[in-house]
Write a protein that holds these residues in place. Structure first.
Motif, short mmCIF file in Angstrom:
data_model
loop_
_atom_site.label_atom_id
_atom_site.label_comp_id
_atom_site.label_asym_id
_atom_site.label_seq_id
_atom_site.Cartn_x
_atom_site.Cartn_y
_atom_site.Cartn_z
N VAL A 4 0.86 -1.18 0.00
CA VAL A 4 0.00 0.00 0.00
C VAL A 4 0.90 1.23 0.00
O VAL A 4 1.82 1.33 0.81
CB VAL A 4 -0.92 0.02 1.25
CG1 VAL A 4 -1.76 1.28 1.29
CG2 VAL A 4 -1.80 -1.21 1.29
N TYR A 5 0.63 2.15 -0.93
CA TYR A 5 1.43 3.37 -1.01
C TYR A 5 1.20 4.22 0.23
O TYR A 5 0.07 4.44 0.64
CB TYR A 5 1.06 4.16 -2.27
CG TYR A 5 1.92 5.39 -2.46
CD1 TYR A 5 1.45 6.64 -2.08
CD2 TYR A 5 3.20 5.30 -2.98
CE1 TYR A 5 2.23 7.76 -2.24
CE2 TYR A 5 3.97 6.41 -3.16
CZ TYR A 5 3.50 7.64 -2.78
OH TYR A 5 4.27 8.76 -2.94
N ASP A 6 2.28 4.67 0.84
CA ASP A 6 2.18 5.45 2.07
C ASP A 6 2.42 6.93 1.80
O ASP A 6 1.54 7.74 2.01
CB ASP A 6 3.17 4.92 3.10
CG ASP A 6 2.96 5.52 4.48
OD1 ASP A 6 1.79 5.64 4.90
OD2 ASP A 6 3.96 5.88 5.13
N ARG A 7 3.61 7.28 1.31
CA ARG A 7 3.91 8.69 1.09
C ARG A 7 5.25 8.84 0.36
O ARG A 7 5.98 7.88 0.19
CB ARG A 7 3.93 9.46 2.40
CG ARG A 7 5.07 9.07 3.32
CD ARG A 7 4.91 9.78 4.68
NE ARG A 7 6.04 9.57 5.54
CZ ARG A 7 6.23 8.51 6.30
NH1 ARG A 7 5.36 7.52 6.28
NH2 ARG A 7 7.29 8.41 7.07
N VAL A 8 5.52 10.08 0.00
CA VAL A 8 6.78 10.41 -0.66
C VAL A 8 7.66 11.16 0.33
O VAL A 8 7.16 11.93 1.16
CB VAL A 8 6.54 11.24 -1.95
CG1 VAL A 8 5.90 12.57 -1.63
CG2 VAL A 8 7.84 11.43 -2.72
N VAL A 9 8.96 10.91 0.26
CA VAL A 9 9.93 11.67 1.04
C VAL A 9 11.00 12.18 0.09
O VAL A 9 11.30 11.54 -0.92
CB VAL A 9 10.58 10.83 2.17
CG1 VAL A 9 9.56 10.45 3.21
CG2 VAL A 9 11.29 9.62 1.64
N ARG A 10 11.53 13.34 0.38
CA ARG A 10 12.57 13.94 -0.46
C ARG A 10 13.88 13.85 0.29
O ARG A 10 13.98 14.27 1.44
CB ARG A 10 12.22 15.38 -0.78
CG ARG A 10 13.11 15.99 -1.82
CD ARG A 10 12.28 16.90 -2.71
NE ARG A 10 13.10 17.57 -3.68
CZ ARG A 10 13.28 17.12 -4.90
NH1 ARG A 10 12.69 16.03 -5.30
NH2 ARG A 10 14.03 17.78 -5.76
N HIS A 11 14.89 13.29 -0.36
CA HIS A 11 16.20 13.14 0.26
C HIS A 11 17.26 13.50 -0.77
O HIS A 11 17.33 12.88 -1.84
CB HIS A 11 16.39 11.70 0.74
CG HIS A 11 17.74 11.42 1.31
ND1 HIS A 11 18.13 11.90 2.54
CD2 HIS A 11 18.79 10.73 0.83
CE1 HIS A 11 19.37 11.50 2.78
NE2 HIS A 11 19.78 10.79 1.75
N ARG A 12 18.03 14.53 -0.48
CA ARG A 12 19.10 14.99 -1.38
C ARG A 12 18.60 15.20 -2.80
O ARG A 12 19.15 14.67 -3.76
CB ARG A 12 20.26 14.03 -1.35
CG ARG A 12 20.92 13.97 0.00
CD ARG A 12 22.15 13.13 -0.01
NE ARG A 12 22.71 13.10 1.33
CZ ARG A 12 23.76 12.41 1.66
NH1 ARG A 12 24.37 11.67 0.75
NH2 ARG A 12 24.19 12.44 2.88
#
Length: 134
Positions: A4-12
Motif C-alpha cells: 500500500v502506497y504510504d507517502r513520498v519523502v525527499r532526500h538529497r
C-alpha cells in the motif's frame, strides 16, 4: 505481499516513495523510486529507523491520522493506431509509446486492436500547399 502506497519523502533532491505491507502480523516497509508501480523483489524493512540505517534516506514517521497525499486516478491507456508490422501506438496520458499486438491485447487496451485505424490513415500527408519545401 499486498503493498500500500504510504507517502513520498525527499532526500538529497531525489523523491523516494514509501510503501507498507503486513507480513505475518507485523508491518514492513519498502522504499522505491516510483509511486506508479508497487514494489516487487525489493528489500523490506521492519521500521522507519531500519530504512534510514540501511539506505541512508532520512524518513520521518508519518503523523498519526495524517492524510495521505492526493494521487489522481490514472487515466486508462488508449490505443491511437496500429502499424503494418503489428504494433500499436498507445497514449498513456503523459506520453505515447509503441507496444506489440500481443501486449496490447494482454493489457486489454481499448479500442480492440483490430478496431484501431491504420497508421497511414492517421498520418496522412499534408496538402501540397502546407508541405515545407526542402
Amino acid at each position: 505481499m499486498n503493498w500500500v502506497y504510504d507517502r513520498v519523502v525527499r532526500h538529497r533532491c531525489v523523491n523516494y516513495h514509501i510503501w507498507s505491507a503486513t507480513d505475518g502480523g507485523s508491518t514492513v516497509y519498502a522504499l522505491t523510486r516510483t509511486a506508479a508501480l508497487a514494489p516487487r523483489q525489493v528489500a523490506s524493512y521492519g521500521s522507519m529507523e531500519e530504512v534510514f540505517r540501511r539506505t541512508g534516506v532520512e524518513v520521518e514517521k508519518a503523523a498519526p491520522g495524517a492524510a495521505r497525499p492526493y494521487r489522481p486516478t490514472p487515466r486508462p491507456a488508449v490505443g491511437l493506431y496500429r502499424t503494418s508490422d503489428g504494433w500499436a501506438e498507445v497514449d498513456y496520458g503523459h506520453r505515447t509509446g509503441a507496444v506489440p499486438r500481443e501486449l496490447y491485447e494482454r493489457k486489454e487496451y481499448m479500442p480492440p486492436f483490430d478496431s484501431l485505424p491504420k497508421e497511414a490513415a492517421v498520418r496522412e500527408p499534408l496538402p501540397q500547399q502546407m508541405q515545407v519545401q526542402r
